[in-house]
Design a protein around this motif. Structure first.
Motif, PDB file in Angstrom:
ATOM      1  N   ASP A  81      -1.168  -1.677  10.757  1.00 26.62           N
ATOM      2  CA  ASP A  81      -1.927  -0.007  10.712  1.00 26.62           C
ATOM      3  C   ASP A  81      -2.821  -0.177  11.346  1.00 26.62           C
ATOM      4  O   ASP A  81      -3.752  -0.743  11.494  1.00 26.62           O
ATOM      5  CB  ASP A  81      -1.729  -0.027   9.280  1.00 26.62           C
ATOM      6  CG  ASP A  81      -1.581   1.425   8.907  1.00 26.62           C
ATOM      7  OD1 ASP A  81      -1.752   2.213   9.861  1.00 26.62           O
ATOM      8  OD2 ASP A  81      -1.879   2.056   7.823  1.00 26.62           O
ATOM      9  N   HIS A  82      -3.023   1.229  12.453  1.00 28.13           N
ATOM     10  CA  HIS A  82      -4.088   1.215  13.242  1.00 28.13           C
ATOM     11  C   HIS A  82      -4.246   0.785  14.675  1.00 28.13           C
ATOM     12  O   HIS A  82      -3.778   0.627  15.897  1.00 28.13           O
ATOM     13  CB  HIS A  82      -5.155   1.624  13.066  1.00 28.13           C
ATOM     14  CG  HIS A  82      -4.727   2.629  12.297  1.00 28.13           C
ATOM     15  ND1 HIS A  82      -4.999   4.664  12.420  1.00 28.13           N
ATOM     16  CD2 HIS A  82      -5.331   2.680  10.289  1.00 28.13           C
ATOM     17  CE1 HIS A  82      -4.581   5.456  10.778  1.00 28.13           C
ATOM     18  NE2 HIS A  82      -4.895   4.240  10.257  1.00 28.13           N
ATOM     19  N   GLN A 102      -6.994  -2.560  11.136  1.00 25.05           N
ATOM     20  CA  GLN A 102      -7.182  -2.314  12.187  1.00 25.05           C
ATOM     21  C   GLN A 102      -8.503  -3.856  11.551  1.00 25.05           C
ATOM     22  O   GLN A 102      -9.055  -3.572  11.045  1.00 25.05           O
ATOM     23  CB  GLN A 102      -8.545  -1.157  12.128  1.00 25.05           C
ATOM     24  CG  GLN A 102      -8.640  -0.566  11.218  1.00 25.05           C
ATOM     25  CD  GLN A 102      -8.293   0.393  10.498  1.00 25.05           C
ATOM     26  OE1 GLN A 102      -7.122  -0.460   9.802  1.00 25.05           O
ATOM     27  NE2 GLN A 102      -9.225   0.988  10.058  1.00 25.05           N
TER      28      GLN A 102
END
Length: 241
Positions: A81-82, A102
């Motif tokens: 995610d990210h 992240q």
């Protein structure tokens, strides 16, 4: 290869409420791009083309901000995610349906050419900025809080927070209820806070009568108020009047 990419896209659509279409995920999700690069690099590594594999991983890091060693073994359903700042070391192993935010580091501490990176089970979630260091084993469905540093093995269904990371709760897989564990450190901090409040209240109560007496004495000693105290009347002699 293409089936794996399709599963990556489905994973993002299932877990990321900000994702609205498969095309959007395909063109704008760095985690999907990094995983596609890694599959090619991992295959090259297996064929013995290690330098080319490392170069491809370097290109992937430049484009996505995600560094995955070509030798790392990633299970299907991984969602990065990210992604910016994620580092996955050479001997790291991730089970199915893991979730990395992240800034996550799956790093090693040894300089020997041996297993020195973590092993994550199925359904593990690692929060933003967390680090899992060393050849530790993280059980299935473990949740690691943001900013935590985990350096020991963690059993299944546990929630880990802090530096160094410690278990604060277990999740019951049957009904997904959270069972909180006693936290002696936090309980001690709460006791100290309560004691400080009690001492502050006692000190304020002890100061209050003294403050009132000081104010009354100050009013009586003011000159020019036109009044004489009873002691002044007794002390004065008839000759002085």
């Amino acid at each position: 290869m293409f089936e794996a990419v399709r599963r990556d896209i489905r994973t993002v659509l299932e877990r990321d409420p900000a994702a609205r279409s498969a095309l959007e995920v395909l063109v704008s999700c760095p985690g999907v791009h990094a995983l596609a690069f890694h599959r090619v690099a991992h295959r090259l590594w297996g064929w013995g083309w290690t330098t080319l594999a490392r170069f491809l991983a370097h290109v992937s890091r430049f484009l996505t901000g995600i560094e995955i060693h070509p030798a790392a073994r990633l299970g299907p359903g991984l969602f990065i995610d990210h992604g910016m700042g994620v580092v996955i070391g050479e001997t790291a192993q991730l089970g199915e349906d893991c979730h990395l935010y992240q800034g996550v580091t799956l790093g090693g501490t040894s300089t020997r050419r041996t297993k020195r990176h973590p092993t994550l089970g199925r359904g593990v979630t690692v929060g933003a900025g967390a680090s899992v260091i060393g050849a530790v084993t993280i059980g299935d469905n473990v949740r690691i809080g943001a900013g935590s540093v985990v350096i020991t093995n963690v059993p299944e269904n546990a929630t880990v927070v802090g530096v160094p990371g410690h278990i604060v709760a277990f999740q019951n897989p049957a009904d997904e209820t959270i069972e909180r564990l006693p936290d002696p450190e936090w309980d001690r901090i709460e006791q100290l806070e309560r004691r400080v409040r009690e001492l502050e209240e006692a000190l304020a109560t002890a100061r209050a009568p003294r403050t009132v007496r000081n104010r009354q004495a100050g009013r009586q000693s003011k000159p020019g108020n036109g009044r004489r105290s009873a002691d002044d009347e007794v002390a004065s002699s008839p000759a002085d009047r």
